[in-house]
Design a protein around this motif. Structure first.
Motif, short mmCIF file in Angstrom:
data_model
loop_
_atom_site.label_atom_id
_atom_site.label_comp_id
_atom_site.label_asym_id
_atom_site.label_seq_id
_atom_site.Cartn_x
_atom_site.Cartn_y
_atom_site.Cartn_z
N LEU A 171 0.78 -0.79 -0.10
CA LEU A 171 -0.22 -0.28 0.04
C LEU A 171 0.85 1.58 0.07
O LEU A 171 0.30 1.99 0.40
CB LEU A 171 -0.84 0.07 0.93
N GLN A 172 2.24 1.11 -0.45
CA GLN A 172 3.15 2.23 -0.59
C GLN A 172 2.15 3.48 -1.28
O GLN A 172 2.61 4.67 -1.34
CB GLN A 172 4.50 1.87 -0.55
N HIS A 173 2.05 3.11 -2.47
CA HIS A 173 1.68 3.69 -3.32
C HIS A 173 0.27 4.96 -2.43
O HIS A 173 0.38 6.03 -3.18
CB HIS A 173 1.16 3.31 -4.63
N ARG A 174 -0.03 4.80 -1.70
CA ARG A 174 -1.32 6.02 -0.91
C ARG A 174 -0.63 6.88 0.19
O ARG A 174 -1.53 7.18 0.31
CB ARG A 174 -1.96 4.99 -0.04
N GLY A 175 0.86 6.97 0.20
CA GLY A 175 0.85 7.03 1.07
C GLY A 175 2.65 7.39 1.73
O GLY A 175 3.13 5.71 1.87
N GLN A 176 3.63 7.80 1.17
CA GLN A 176 4.57 7.99 0.99
C GLN A 176 5.54 8.85 2.60
O GLN A 176 7.07 8.76 2.35
CB GLN A 176 5.41 8.16 0.21
N GLU A 177 5.17 9.46 2.97
CA GLU A 177 5.77 10.37 4.38
C GLU A 177 5.67 9.62 5.43
O GLU A 177 6.95 9.72 5.65
CB GLU A 177 4.29 11.52 4.69
#
Length: 495
Positions: free
Chosen positions: A39-45
């Motif tokens: 699910l990394q594509h949904r948030g990288q901060e």
């Protein structure tokens, strides 16, 4: 120290990905790690995991990508049979370690952990109310408002508290919640953000933002969690509590861009839906050309659909650097000036002398699209005809998508012919709202289309009042228009 800066994407940015697992026979922290990786594509901060072992909640969250945040030592410290996980991209609350999730609120037996995807439109009003009741906030997120609202509810069971909170929350939320021995999941009554349920191992259960996370961890998809539904999972199995709100408003950008193409929503593989968007584009905006190039990776499927329906050969004219993650190496000014070249490299021998149809998922601010077109023309493309899978985005999002302010949205400031000139394309065609709905294959009233139409599924008057102060009038924003001009009618653009 600052990170490597490149121009903000012309695509909208998603907010978060959430995960939850109840599986006494499994290594839940490690499974959560791999689910968050998917699910990394949904948030990288930032990324985080909270686990529970029946006595206490363990917690670990840091800034950075999943692979940067967790080590073997960190995962081994997260003991238990239940876990929730979170990947964050901030839309409400600043990007800092204090806002990394899951959030922990309460103490002792009254402690919970919460991971949230979405945006609460009445968060400030609720925060003031909770503050007056003595609830203290350590973050600037609306997610902490949800957690404290649940804790403040005047009911004995957590399920009743969650139901009470859902009756007061306005906006978008898919969330997982953890106590010392129970996993909960909840989805807002409009279903703006996705959430699904699956099984794992012998008697284990998982919930995730997208089905793509399930395959990575060996879980089996069961069904989507319904809008307005609360799921409770413990040693007794799964219990569901649901009240039907009537209207549905799944964010249409889940189909266009946010979700991975191998995810399934409403029984539809998103790769096939994106192919259908490209096919609709070819019918609505045909053009004589030699090649079709989908901007990788978000428009690869749509580009294939355009090529198949039009009979124009597809080509891989742009190579994407797939390792453009966060870095803490200070770039030189020369590297900083390279901008979009750090992300894409054109194939000159493929493009030289060719008329190219360039397919992309959306244009939001109009920042990187002109540079991509310049790259193609510098590589020898004779013509570049821009085709966009999303209709013109004229209105901001208040439900957890970084869609820019109204002033920043290029389609709110310019007509389609003006955008065509600005980005340097030989022609420009947006997919119409009607074409988009045909492509996704579900009723129009199942989706939130507010960024195109301005018809928000819940009242956002406070936010609209703020926008009114900007004094920005609505531009002529007509979905489905193709702007095309002869070379003699358009001033030359120097590249």
């Amino acid at each position: 120290m600052t990170g490597l800066k490149i121009p903000r994407s012309d695509s909208p940015r998603e907010e978060c990905g959430v995960f939850g697992i109840y599986a006494p026979a499994e290594d839940v922290s490690r499974i959560s790690f791999f689910a968050l990786f998917a699910l990394q594509h949904r948030g990288q901060e930032s990324s985080g995991i909270a686990t529970a072992d029946g006595r206490i909640i363990h917690h670990y969250a840091r800034m950075g990508l999943v692979s940067q945040v967790f080590s073997e030592h960190a995962l081994n410290s997260l003991k238990g049979h239940t876990a929730i996980g979170h990947n964050r991209y901030s839309t409400a609350g600043s990007s800092c370690s204090n806002n990394a999730q899951p959030l922990i609120v309460g103490e002792g037996d009254n402690q919970i952990a919460l991971a949230h995807n979405g945006n609460i439109t009445n968060a400030e009003e609720l925060r003031r109310e909770l503050d007056a009741l003595g609830y203290h906030f350590r973050t600037s997120t609306d997610s902490e408002v949800i957690a404290n609202l649940i804790m403040s509810a005047p009911f004995s069971t957590l399920t009743e508290r969650i139901r009470h909170a859902m009756g007061r929350l306005r906006g978008a939320y898919s969330a997982t919640l953890l106590t010392k021995d129970t996993l909960y999941a909840m989805r807002d009554p409009l279903g703006v953000r996705p959430l699904c349920l699956g099984t794992i191992g012998h008697g284990g259960w998982v919930v995730a933002s997208e089905t793509c996370a399930l395959g990575h961890i060996g879980a089996e998809f069961v069904r989507e969690i319904e809008p307005g539904e609360i799921i409770r999972i413990d040693a007794n199995g799964v219990e569901s509590y649901k009240e039907d709100s009537g209207r549905r408003a799944l964010c249409i950008f889940e189909y266009i861009y946010f979700a991975r193409p191998d995810s399934i929503m409403n029984n539809r593989l998103l790769y096939s839906a994106r192919q259908a968007m490209g096919a609709e584009l070819s019918r609505e905006h045909p053009v004589e050309a030699d090649l079709v190039v989908g901007v990788p990776d978000s428009a690869t499927a749509a580009g294939a659909g355009y090529a198949l329906a039009s009979g124009i050969p597809p080509a891989e004219g742009l190579i994407k650097n797939r390792y453009m993650g966060r870095t803490f190496i200070e770039p030189t000014q020369r590297i900083r000036d390279l901008g979009v070249k750090l992300k894409f490299n054109p194939l000159q021998s493929v493009l030289e002398g060719k008329r190219v149809v360039l397919v992309d998922d959306s244009i939001v601010r109009g920042t990187t699209t002109p540079q991509v077109i310049k790259l193609l023309k510098r590589a020898g493309a004779k013509e570049v005809h821009m085709r966009v899978c999303a209709p013109p985005i004229c209105h901001p999002c208040f439900f957890g998508v970084d869609m820019a302010t109204r002033r920043e949205l290029i389609a709110a400031r310019m007509s389609v012919p003006e955008i065509k000139d600005y980005i340097g394309a030989d022609s420009l065609g947006y997919l119409s709202v009607e074409g988009l709905i045909r492509a996704v294959g579900a009723p129009r009233d199942n989706f939130c289309l507010a960024c195109f139409t301005g018809d928000y599924p819940v009242p956002v008057q406070l936010e609209m009042d703020k926008l009114a102060l900007e004094g920005l009038a609505t531009n002529n924003c007509e979905p489905g228009i193709t702007a095309e001009f002869d070379a003699e009618e358009v001033p030359a653009v120097n590249y």
